[in-house]
Design an enzyme around this catalytic site. Structure first.
Site, mmCIF file in Angstrom:
data_model
loop_
_atom_site.group_PDB
_atom_site.id
_atom_site.type_symbol
_atom_site.label_atom_id
_atom_site.label_comp_id
_atom_site.label_asym_id
_atom_site.label_seq_id
_atom_site.Cartn_x
_atom_site.Cartn_y
_atom_site.Cartn_z
ATOM 1 N N GLY A 11 0.803 -1.345 -0.078
ATOM 2 C CA GLY A 11 0.244 -0.233 0.145
ATOM 3 C C GLY A 11 0.806 1.274 -0.120
ATOM 4 O O GLY A 11 0.760 2.266 0.822
ATOM 5 N N ALA A 12 1.776 1.319 -0.969
ATOM 6 C CA ALA A 12 2.770 2.455 -0.836
ATOM 7 C C ALA A 12 2.608 3.638 -1.809
ATOM 8 O O ALA A 12 3.428 4.398 -1.919
ATOM 9 C CB ALA A 12 4.369 1.703 -1.117
ATOM 10 N N SER A 13 1.532 3.456 -2.624
ATOM 11 C CA SER A 13 1.523 4.522 -3.510
ATOM 12 C C SER A 13 0.796 5.894 -2.922
ATOM 13 O O SER A 13 0.699 6.903 -3.561
ATOM 14 C CB SER A 13 0.500 4.173 -4.817
ATOM 15 O OG SER A 13 -0.697 3.868 -4.319
ATOM 16 N N ASN A 31 -1.691 -7.201 -5.973
ATOM 17 C CA ASN A 31 -3.025 -7.268 -5.326
ATOM 18 C C ASN A 31 -2.969 -8.120 -4.152
ATOM 19 O O ASN A 31 -2.802 -9.316 -4.263
ATOM 20 C CB ASN A 31 -4.046 -7.782 -6.250
ATOM 21 C CG ASN A 31 -5.382 -7.845 -5.744
ATOM 22 O OD1 ASN A 31 -5.636 -7.451 -4.636
ATOM 23 N ND2 ASN A 31 -6.410 -8.471 -6.386
ATOM 24 N N VAL A 32 -3.035 -7.505 -3.006
ATOM 25 C CA VAL A 32 -2.603 -8.137 -1.797
ATOM 26 C C VAL A 32 -3.865 -9.372 -1.500
ATOM 27 O O VAL A 32 -3.332 -10.441 -0.815
ATOM 28 C CB VAL A 32 -2.458 -7.504 -0.390
ATOM 29 C CG1 VAL A 32 -1.312 -6.499 -0.617
ATOM 30 C CG2 VAL A 32 -3.784 -6.623 -0.353
ATOM 31 N N ASN A 89 0.678 -2.204 5.180
ATOM 32 C CA ASN A 89 0.087 -1.025 5.169
ATOM 33 C C ASN A 89 -1.070 -1.118 4.285
ATOM 34 O O ASN A 89 -2.087 0.119 4.256
ATOM 35 C CB ASN A 89 1.192 0.049 4.695
ATOM 36 C CG ASN A 89 0.300 1.415 4.745
ATOM 37 O OD1 ASN A 89 0.024 1.818 5.738
ATOM 38 N ND2 ASN A 89 0.295 2.015 3.754
ATOM 39 N N TYR A 112 -14.951 -1.382 9.683
ATOM 40 C CA TYR A 112 -13.395 -1.090 9.663
ATOM 41 C C TYR A 112 -12.711 -1.249 11.140
ATOM 42 O O TYR A 112 -11.577 -2.056 11.141
ATOM 43 C CB TYR A 112 -13.155 0.310 9.388
ATOM 44 C CG TYR A 112 -11.772 0.795 9.369
ATOM 45 C CD1 TYR A 112 -10.972 0.517 8.377
ATOM 46 C CD2 TYR A 112 -11.629 1.715 10.479
ATOM 47 C CE1 TYR A 112 -9.646 1.134 8.334
ATOM 48 C CE2 TYR A 112 -10.124 2.088 10.288
ATOM 49 C CZ TYR A 112 -9.534 1.978 9.465
ATOM 50 O OH TYR A 112 -7.977 2.461 9.337
ATOM 51 N N LYS A 131 -9.432 -3.797 11.813
ATOM 52 C CA LYS A 131 -8.013 -3.307 12.838
ATOM 53 C C LYS A 131 -7.885 -3.940 14.270
ATOM 54 O O LYS A 131 -6.836 -4.079 14.495
ATOM 55 C CB LYS A 131 -8.270 -1.839 12.915
ATOM 56 C CG LYS A 131 -8.344 -1.333 11.304
ATOM 57 C CD LYS A 131 -6.936 -1.439 10.645
ATOM 58 C CE LYS A 131 -6.800 -0.681 9.274
ATOM 59 N NZ LYS A 131 -5.504 -1.190 8.532
#
Length: 278
Positions: free
Chosen positions: A11-13, A57-58, A84, A150, A154
Site C-alpha cells: 500500500g505504498a502509492s 493485489n494483496v 500497510n 473497519y 483493525k
C-alpha cells in the site's frame, strides 16, 4: 559492505506508505513497494537502483507470492515487512451489505495474512525478520459510530499480531502493531475511504461522523506523515521493538482513556467477575 535493511512495504502509492518509502530511499535503504498499479508508484517515487516497484493485489495470494519472489531475486533478502495496504469502510453494521463487509476484511485482514504467510518461509530460514502491521487507533478504541466493520478489521490486525509475535519469538522474528491516529494524508479522500451504498437516515451519530470526516477533519489532522516515517525507521532499528505502538498524540490520548475506562470497569465488577469460579 552495507548493513542497511531491505524493506517490503504494501500500500505504498499514497498516505503513510508513500511517505515511508520516500524517506527510506533518501536514507539509502533498499525498498520493494507494492501498489495495485505499478505506474502509480513510479509516478510518485521515480526510479532508483534501490527501489523495486511492484504491482501486487494483496487479496490475490499468487500476486503476493510473485512480488515477494521478485523482491528476493532482486535484493536477495527481506528484513522488514510493513503491512500497510487497506482502506476505510464507513457504514453502520446494519447498513453495510455482506459484500461490503467481506471486501473490507479481504483487503485489511486476508491481504495482510497473504503477505505474512508468504514471507514467513524466508524469515524462518534466516531466523530473523520484522513485521510492522498497521492497525489504527480504531483497532483499540472502537467507539466510532459508523466504523464498526473497519474497527473489526483493525482489531483483528492487533489480535493476529499478538499471536504472530508469540509464535515466532524463538525464531528471532519480531512483530509490532502500529495504531496511528489522524495523519495529514489522503486517507480520508476518495479511493482510501468508502461509504455505505445504502445509508439509513436514522443513524444520526454515524451521519454526523461521516460529515466530520468529509468536511472538518481533512486538512486538520495533527499527525505529520514525515515524522511517522522516521518513527517507523526507529521501530525497525530498535533492539527491542514494542509489540504495541500508539502513533500520534491523539492515538496516545485515546489509548490512555480506553485503558482508564477498562481499569474502572474491572474494579467496579471485580466481585461479579470472580463469582463465576468454582
Amino acid at each position: 559492505m552495507s548493513t542497511k535493511k531491505v524493506w517490503f512495504v504494501t500500500g505504498a502509492s499514497k498516505g503513510l506508505g508513500l511517505s515511508l518509502v520516500k524517506r527510506l530511499l533518501n536514507e539509502g535503504y533498499k525498498v520493494a513497494a507494492t501498489s495495485r498499479t505499478v505506474e502509480s508508484l513510479k509516478k510518485e517515487v521515480g526510479s532508483s537502483e534501490n527501489f523495486l516497484p511492484l504491482e501486487v493485489n494483496v487479496v490475490d495470494e499468487k500476486s503476493v507470492n510473485d512480488g515477494i519472489t521478485k523482491t528476493l531475486a532482486v535484493f536477495g533478502s527481506i528484513d522488514v515487512v510493513v503491512n500497510n495496504a487497506g482502506y476505510g469502510q464507513l457504514g453502520t453494521l446494519e447498513e453495510l451489505s455482506d459484500k461490503e463487509s467481506r471486501e473490507n476484511f479481504d483487503a485489511n485482514i486476508f491481504g495482510l495474512l497473504n503477505v505474512i504467510r508468504n514471507v514467513m518461509p524466508h524469515f524462518r530460514n534466516k531466523r530473523s525478520g520484522q513485521f510492522i502491521n498497521i492497525s489504527s487507533i480504531a483497532g483499540f478504541e472502537g467507539q466510532f459510530p459508523g466504523w464498526g466493520i473497519y474497527n473489526a478489521t483493525k482489531f483483528a490486525v492487533a489480535g493476529l499480531s499478538e499471536a504472530l509475535a508469540a509464535e515466532t519469538k524463538s525464531m528471532g522474528i519480531t512483530t509490532t502493531v502500529v495504531y496511528p491516529g489522524y495523519f495529514k494524508t489522503n486517507f480520508l479522500l476518495k479511493g482510501s475511504l468508502r461509504f455505505a451504498e445504502k445509508p439509513i437516515a436514522d443513524y444520526k451519530e454515524a451521519r454526523e461522523l461521516d460529515r466530520a470526516h468529509i468536511e472538518d477533519i481533512p486538512g486538520n489532522q495533527p499527525g505529520d506523515p514525515e515524522k511517522a516515517a522516521l518513527a517507523f525507521i526507529k521501530l525497525a532499528e530498535s533492539q527491542n521493538p514494542p509489540l504495541h505502538f500508539f502513533m500520534g498524540s491523539d492515538s496516545y490520548g485515546m489509548a490512555n482513556n480506553k485503558m482508564e475506562a477498562l481499569k474502572n470497569e474491572l474494579s467496579a465488577n471485580e466481585a461479579l467477575s470472580k463469582s463465576t469460579d468454582y
